[in-house]
Design an enzyme around this catalytic site. Structure first.
Site, mmCIF file in Angstrom:
data_model
loop_
_atom_site.group_PDB
_atom_site.id
_atom_site.type_symbol
_atom_site.label_atom_id
_atom_site.label_comp_id
_atom_site.label_asym_id
_atom_site.label_seq_id
_atom_site.Cartn_x
_atom_site.Cartn_y
_atom_site.Cartn_z
ATOM 1 N N HIS A 191 -109.246 18.531 -42.316
ATOM 2 C CA HIS A 191 -109.481 18.844 -43.701
ATOM 3 C C HIS A 191 -108.158 19.195 -44.538
ATOM 4 O O HIS A 191 -108.052 18.778 -45.644
ATOM 5 C CB HIS A 191 -110.207 20.251 -44.101
ATOM 6 C CG HIS A 191 -111.740 20.276 -43.188
ATOM 7 N ND1 HIS A 191 -111.991 20.819 -41.945
ATOM 8 C CD2 HIS A 191 -112.690 19.754 -43.670
ATOM 9 C CE1 HIS A 191 -113.360 20.816 -41.863
ATOM 10 N NE2 HIS A 191 -113.815 19.724 -42.753
ATOM 11 N N SER A 204 -113.566 17.943 -35.896
ATOM 12 C CA SER A 204 -114.858 18.072 -36.436
ATOM 13 C C SER A 204 -115.098 19.567 -36.609
ATOM 14 O O SER A 204 -114.818 20.015 -35.462
ATOM 15 C CB SER A 204 -115.972 17.014 -36.048
ATOM 16 O OG SER A 204 -116.897 17.589 -36.438
HETATM 17 P P1 AMP Z 1 -116.984 18.222 -44.089
HETATM 18 O O1 AMP Z 1 -116.599 19.794 -43.998
HETATM 19 O O2 AMP Z 1 -117.083 17.990 -42.491
HETATM 20 O O3 AMP Z 1 -118.197 17.877 -44.930
HETATM 21 O O4 AMP Z 1 -115.578 17.490 -44.328
HETATM 22 C C1 AMP Z 1 -115.196 17.607 -45.451
HETATM 23 C C2 AMP Z 1 -114.201 16.220 -45.855
HETATM 24 O O5 AMP Z 1 -113.208 16.396 -44.758
HETATM 25 C C3 AMP Z 1 -114.730 15.088 -45.674
HETATM 26 O O6 AMP Z 1 -114.256 14.066 -46.596
HETATM 27 C C4 AMP Z 1 -114.495 14.697 -44.385
HETATM 28 O O7 AMP Z 1 -114.561 13.241 -43.985
HETATM 29 C C5 AMP Z 1 -113.049 15.046 -44.022
HETATM 30 N N1 AMP Z 1 -112.683 15.158 -42.828
HETATM 31 C C6 AMP Z 1 -113.585 15.857 -41.469
HETATM 32 N N2 AMP Z 1 -112.933 15.636 -40.560
HETATM 33 C C7 AMP Z 1 -111.641 14.808 -40.641
HETATM 34 C C8 AMP Z 1 -110.830 14.479 -39.801
HETATM 35 N N3 AMP Z 1 -110.668 14.682 -38.441
HETATM 36 N N4 AMP Z 1 -109.763 13.993 -40.234
HETATM 37 C C9 AMP Z 1 -109.529 13.663 -41.724
HETATM 38 N N5 AMP Z 1 -110.624 14.001 -42.558
HETATM 39 C C10 AMP Z 1 -111.744 14.935 -41.861
#
Ligand code: AMP
Length: 281
Positions: free
Chosen positions: A37, A185
């Site tokens: 993030h 994640s």
């Molecule tokens: P989320 O909080 O899981 O909805 O993710 C928010 C944003 O962060 C989304 O655009 C995800 O694709 C991105 N994101 C999540 N994990 C990663 C990662 N390991 N590397 C880069 N971006 C990420």
């Protein structure tokens, strides 16, 4: 850094900045922030006058038996991290305000929402597209940053932006990984110590298939074999899907071509993890 919970205040702040000619970069998240993030926020910081990040665990993208209620949260930690990377406004709206009692409008991106995660999580991408459009309408960013770990999500959002003539540039960003290759994640927090070790097999399987690709392995079935075999050596692993797809349409290629995206969703115990890797000559 300001923290804003009211939709109206968020809209007014953004309108004010846009009127002054400043650019806004936007990073939507569900919180429990990690370095993946933060890499999006850092990039937004470099490329825009102002950066807004949102934290919203969006109920409409969770199925009835999914982890909405136990999704990890740490608002104090998240807030510190956002402030440290130079976010100007952290937007944390309440679910009851985002979806009022009369809410009835949804965005359906018909084709690219269907395969892969769409097939295992019916309604998921409808919820994602709807909330992202709402956030775009509230904030009006020039650029919005998304991680390619969620490859299908990026395809869905880009299709929505194109089809609905939205005036925002979608910036896809590379996956940030743990030292053993596991894609970062928020859901990794669910893994037990033992499961966490097994989870490294996802990236290792992708790398094994990539090595075959680089060695121009002629037998088409060997790629999928190498990938699935590596994953299934782990006791806790159960495959939802492992495929090679066209990176644009997400259609199953059946076999690896000169340009293919390896995509997978695997459950390690009760935790569902996704990852992908682009194979390209
Ligand atoms: P989320 O909080 O899981 O909805 O993710 C928010 C944003 O962060 C989304 O655009 C995800 O694709 C991105 N994101 C999540 N994990 C990663 C990662 N390991 N590397 C880069 N971006 C990420």
């Amino acid at each position: 850094m300001q923290t804003v919970t009211s939709i109206q205040s968020m809209r007014e702040w953004a309108r004010d900045k846009r009127r002054s000619g400043a650019s806004i970069g936007f990073v939507p998240t569900m919180g429990y922030l990690h370095d993946g993030h933060l890499s999006l926020m850092e990039r937004a910081r470099r490329e825009n006058d102002f950066v807004t990040a949102s934290i919203f665990v969006n109920p409409t993208q969770f199925g009835p038996n999914e982890d909405l209620d136990r999704y990890p949260r740490d608002l104090a930690g998240d807030s510190r991290k956002c402030s440290d990377v130079g976010v100007d406004v952290l937007f944390i709206p309440e679910a009851g305000h985002v979806y009022g009692p009369t809410h009835q409008t949804y965005v359906e991106v018909a084709k690219v929402s269907l395969p892969l995660c769409g097939a295992f999580r019916p309604g998921h991408f409808r919820g994602v597209a709807t909330v992202v459009l709402k956030l775009f309408n509230i904030i009006g960013p020039q650029k919005a940053y998304f991680g390619t770990k969620d490859f299908q999500q990026v395809r869905v959002i880009r299709t929505m932006v194109q089809d609905l003539d939205l005036d925002v540039e979608i910036v896809p960003c590379p996956t940030v990984r743990e030292p053993d290759g596991l894609a970062m994640s928020s859901r990794n927090a669910y893994l037990s110590e033992n499961e966490r070790k097994q989870a490294a097999a996802l990236h290792q399987g992708l790398l094994q298939a990539k090595r075959l690709f680089e060695a121009r392995e002629p037998v088409p079935t060997k790629y999928l074999d190498a990938l699935t075999t590596r994953i299934l050596t782990e006791r806790a692993a159960e495959i939802d899907y492992v495929k090679f797809v066209d990176p644009e349409t997400l259609e199953d290629l059946g076999q690896v071509k000169d340009r293919a995206l390896a995509v997978l969703a695997v459950r390690i115990g009760k935790t569902r993890l996704i990852d992908n890797m682009l194979f390209e000559r």
